[in-house]
Motif scaffolding. Structure first.
Motif, short mmCIF file in Angstrom:
data_model
loop_
_atom_site.label_atom_id
_atom_site.label_comp_id
_atom_site.label_asym_id
_atom_site.label_seq_id
_atom_site.Cartn_x
_atom_site.Cartn_y
_atom_site.Cartn_z
N PRO A 17 0.81 -1.23 0.00
CA PRO A 17 0.00 0.00 0.00
C PRO A 17 0.84 1.27 0.00
O PRO A 17 0.48 2.25 -0.66
N GLN A 18 1.95 1.28 0.74
CA GLN A 18 2.84 2.44 0.73
C GLN A 18 3.40 2.67 -0.67
O GLN A 18 3.41 3.80 -1.18
N LEU A 19 3.85 1.62 -1.29
CA LEU A 19 4.42 1.70 -2.64
C LEU A 19 3.38 2.18 -3.64
O LEU A 19 3.64 3.07 -4.47
N VAL A 20 2.19 1.61 -3.57
CA VAL A 20 1.12 1.96 -4.50
C VAL A 20 0.71 3.42 -4.34
O VAL A 20 0.51 4.14 -5.32
N LEU A 21 0.59 3.86 -3.10
CA LEU A 21 0.18 5.24 -2.85
C LEU A 21 1.21 6.22 -3.40
O LEU A 21 0.86 7.23 -4.01
N HIS A 22 2.48 5.93 -3.19
CA HIS A 22 3.53 6.80 -3.73
C HIS A 22 3.41 6.89 -5.26
O HIS A 22 3.50 7.99 -5.84
N SER A 23 3.24 5.76 -5.92
CA SER A 23 3.16 5.75 -7.38
C SER A 23 1.94 6.50 -7.88
O SER A 23 2.04 7.33 -8.79
N MET A 24 0.78 6.24 -7.28
CA MET A 24 -0.45 6.88 -7.72
C MET A 24 -0.42 8.39 -7.53
O MET A 24 -0.75 9.16 -8.44
#
Length: 263
Positions: A227-234
């Motif tokens: 979730p941390q990774l996805v949020l950064h990318s989005m």
């Protein structure tokens, strides 16, 4: 006495995989939602620093999330890919701050140096703490099958990440009320409101990661990693799309945004 521990490991792996697969699903869904914006604002444009960072943060995130979700089927898995994707997203936020500060070379230099220090200190201190920690008994059965399971010392890395993100947000807020207090420009609002909103969400997830690593059992400490990774990318992608759209409509007359506008 061994059976309950093994069962706990299975349950932990299930929870970790659910979070990882859910994060990957959200990333794929968001990709199709923003694909049109990507085509309009990044395709057929000159390659520059912002575009390189965008491509890394947007597409390496798929690799990292997929490796976490299906790591047992892949020959190589490494948390370094997670770090690369997040660092690229932070790079876009640095460029946004640099543009908001009217392309101040001093601000850019300070942010780059501090970013390098945070990365080096976060990784090295975590490694030192892990080396000093008492090694686990090799005869003990594993408590988790999570691909990226780590110790509580990983919270140190997120601590440096939160500190750096708070610095970026503080610089944005300070500049907004120092130079653009009376401005009603749409571009200023897009840079400020969007940046603060995105940074708040990223900081919230980073703090949640720190709390999870500090409170829950160690086998669950990487549950929020994807979730941390996805949020950064989005959110980093949306920062770039929003800035280029606003800059296109305003024709760059309010802020010096050429760092985002390919020539």
């Amino acid at each position: 006495m061994v059976a309950p521990i093994v069962n706990t490991g299975i349950q932990t792996a299930k929870y970790c995989n659910v979070c990882a697969v859910a994060g990957l699903g959200v990333l794929i869904f968001d990709y199709f939602l923003t694909f049109g914006a990507e085509v309009r604002w990044t395709w057929n444009r000159r390659w520059n620093a912002s575009r390189v960072l965008f491509v890394i943060s947007r597409y390496v995130a798929f690799v990292a999330a997929g490796m976490t979700s299906y790591g047992e089927q892949l020959p190589v898995t490494s948390p370094a890919i997670h770090i690369i994707s997040i660092v690229a997203a932070e790079g876009l936020l640095i460029i946004r701050t640099y543009a908001f500060w009217k392309q101040s070379k001093k601000v850019l230099a300070v942010l780059l140096v501090l970013a390098a220090i945070c990365i080096a200190c976060g990784v090295s201190i975590t490694q030192v703490v892990n080396n000093l920690a008492a090694p686990a008994n090799p005869s003990d059965p594993p408590t988790s099958n999570c691909t990226f399971e780590a110790g509580r010392s990983s919270a140190i890395q997120y601590g440096f990440l939160v500190a750096f993100e708070l610095l970026i947000m503080s610089l944005t807020v300070f500049k907004r009320y120092q130079d653009y207090r009376d401005s009603n420009s749409r571009l200023v609002r897009a840079v400020f409101q969007g940046g603060v909103r995105y940074m708040t969400a990223i900081i919230f997830v980073s703090v949640a990661n720190i709390l999870i690593m500090s409170v829950v059992p160690v086998s669950y400490d990487e549950m929020m990693d994807v979730p941390q990774l996805v949020l950064h990318s989005m959110l980093a992608s949306r920062v770039l799309f929003s800035l280029r759209e606003s800059d296109h409509e305003m024709d760059g007359t309010t802020l010096q945004m050429s760092a985002f506008r390919p020539v």
